[in-house]
Write a protein that holds these residues in place. Structure first.
Motif, PDB file in Angstrom:
ATOM      1  N   ARG A  65       0.837  -1.201   0.000  1.00 26.23           N
ATOM      2  CA  ARG A  65       0.000   0.000   0.000  1.00 26.23           C
ATOM      3  C   ARG A  65       0.871   1.251   0.000  1.00 26.23           C
ATOM      4  NH1 ARG A  65      -2.303   3.470   4.007  1.00 26.23           N
ATOM      5  NH2 ARG A  65      -4.539   3.886   3.775  1.00 26.23           N
ATOM      6  N   ASN A 140      -0.287  -5.993  12.227  1.00 22.74           N
ATOM      7  CA  ASN A 140      -1.476  -5.331  11.701  1.00 22.74           C
ATOM      8  C   ASN A 140      -2.759  -5.841  12.333  1.00 22.74           C
ATOM      9  OD1 ASN A 140      -2.701  -3.473   9.672  1.00 22.74           O
ATOM     10  ND2 ASN A 140      -3.699  -5.364   9.024  1.00 22.74           N
ATOM     11  N   SER A 148      -1.952  -0.066   7.911  1.00 24.78           N
ATOM     12  CA  SER A 148      -2.969  -0.211   6.871  1.00 24.78           C
ATOM     13  C   SER A 148      -3.896   0.986   6.763  1.00 24.78           C
ATOM     14  CB  SER A 148      -3.803  -1.477   7.141  1.00 24.78           C
ATOM     15  OG  SER A 148      -4.378  -1.450   8.440  1.00 24.78           O
TER      16      SER A 148
END
Length: 499
Positions: A65, A140, A148
């Motif tokens: 990401r 995460n 995230s």
């Protein structure tokens, strides 16, 4: 035997050895940019490898990401180039632009992370002072976390139970370099990167290999790394991590292990929430995520380039030798060494090395190994020519193909003198102090000039017996200084020359 990367303290005067090994599997998680779509993005938002028109290629597991904050004036960009296998980011001026990966499969509580990064000046103007880049690793947990989402690594509320390590590269406009520090504490309002690290600043326009060995388990872990031209074993304490940096553009690239006040073990950050709630990542939580963020880039004159793949290696395979102890004792006429192994794989023999200064070692004998074994094996070696005073011993394990690695900790044995010895030796920008203490407890090490002015001070909790302490003396000028050791029972003093 094909040597695998292994995740000790470099020089400890203890005869105990932790029976825990850390090595990386052949199928370590690795992510590069050759499969990405060549593009530059500058619009605020998040760009995931799971998007229908992916900017980033999907990793073998998990999600990659990049995100650009919505803050006014952020002006961040990401540029991926599959041909050169690079991801470049012009850091954000407001908020934090961020590249991350998370939900990595088969993650464990220990991991070594390796990547190559280059900091560049964009245009003719030097970057703004305190332009910052941060590397962080953690968990995460399948929900929205700082790995995230768009949150930056600056508050405990952003990293509640998720952040393990955080290292900042902070630009100094006056010196035109990046100074390293690590996150020591985090609160609900700020993150404290006050842990200034010794090892050298990074200069722009050079490629740096960054290696972070992270141990979130409940026991100390061992890894092997090149040091002084030899493959050497180190131990990273539980709840801590080690940082190595190599300038790949140097004439002779040399790995440097960074430290804080003589300590290579950088502890995970203390995270505190409202009413002093403990928000630190729990022990034994797997580390399945990382990020690299940039911020405070006023005028957008700074760019960071990730070059090649980022690799995460977890603890899965075995060492050639599982050493469970290494001890030594002085008798009237010799030093007797003993060590034990719980398993051996392709082990040809051991070399026994000795040094009188703790730095320069030479081989004094060999002991034949058992080859392949899953049994407990005991070994002995007698040094009949030990020098009077402190003798330092190391073990080197040699495979049948000639590959060798130092195993265990450096051992110090006092021979032919009393136990009040106090020795100091300079080693580059460090002062190594070796001393025997009669009682465990807090001990103060103080360095003064000849006028009695204190120029450095370190406090350590020592164990009974021989101990080793390293003090950063990079700030000292050349000349003669005095080292003191003080605790409730003892006072020792020695002079040394800073060259």
């Amino acid at each position: 035997m094909k040597r695998k990367l292994l995740l000790g303290l470099g020089l400890l005067l203890s005869s105990t050895f932790v029976n825990a090994q850390w090595s990386s599997p052949a199928n370590a998680w690795s992510y590069g940019f050759t499969g990405a779509t060549a593009a530059t993005v500058s619009t605020a938002g998040a760009y995931l490898s799971t998007d229908e028109s992916p900017f980033l290629a999907p990793p073998s597991s998990g999600i990659a990401r990049v995100s650009i904050p919505t803050n006014s004036g952020a002006n961040a960009t990401f540029t991926v180039n599959p041909g050169t296998n690079t991801l470049a980011t012009i850091a954000s001026a407001a908020g934090s632009s961020k590249f991350s990966a998370y939900n990595i499969a088969n993650a464990t509580e220990v991991v070594s992370t390796t990547f190559t990064i280059r900091f560049e000046q964009v245009g003719a103007t030097k970057p703004a002072n305190n332009t910052a880049y941060v590397f962080s690793s953690g968990y995460n947990n399948g929900t929205s976390t700082l790995y995230s989402n768009n949150n930056a690594v600056y508050t405990s509320t952003n990293s509640n139970g998720n952040l393990f390590s955080a290292i900042r590269f902070l630009y100094n406009n006056t010196n035109d370099n990046f100074v390293l520090s690590y996150r020591t504490t985090g609160t609900t309002t700020a993150g404290n990167f006050s842990g200034a690290l010794s090892g050298g600043a990074l200069v722009p326009n050079a490629d740096y290999k960054i290696e972070v060995y992270q141990n979130n388990s409940s026991e100390d872990k061992i890894y092997s790394h090149l040091s002084g031209g030899s493959l050497t074993q180190f131990t990273v304490l539980k709840g801590c991590y080690h940082l190595w940096v190599t300038n790949l553009d140097a004439t002779t690239p040399t790995p440097v292990r960074y430290l804080l006040a003589g300590n290579y073990d950088l502890p995970k950050s203390v995270e505190t929430g409202a009413n002093d709630a403990d928000l630190a990542i729990p022990e034994n939580t797997k580390l399945d995520a990382f990020l690299i963020q940039g911020s405070a880039n006023t005028g957008n004159h700074s760019r960071a380039i990730l070059k090649g793949a980022i690799t995460l290696s977890y603890n899965e395979s075995v060492l050639p030798v599982n050493l469970t102890s290494f001890t030594g004792k002085a008798t009237a006429d010799k030093v007797e060494l003993a060590w034990n192994t719980a398993s051996e794989n392709n082990n040809d023999y051991f070399e026994v090395l000795r040094s009188e200064d703790g730095n320069n070692f030479s081989t004094i004998g060999t002991v034949k190994g058992k080859g392949n074994s899953q049994a407990n094996i005991s070994y002995k070696f007698s040094d009949n020519n030990a020098a009077k005073g402190l003798n330092y011993y190391q073990l080197k394990q040699v495979d049948k193909d000639g590959t060798s690695v130092l195993v265990g900790k450096t051992l110090a044995v006092n021979f032919g003198t009393n136990l009040s010895e106090f020795k100091v030796a300079t080693d580059g920008n460090a002062l190594k102090i070796f001393s025997f203490v009669n009682k465990a407890g807090l001990t103060n090490f103080i360095i003064t000039d000849l006028q009695g002015k204190t120029v450095a001070r370190v406090s350590k909790v020592l164990t009974k017996g021989y101990n080793s302490v390293s003090i950063d003396i990079s700030s000292l000028t050349t000349g003669l200084f005095v080292a003191q050791m003080r605790n409730e029972n003892e006072f020792k003093i020695a002079k040394f020359i800073r060259e």
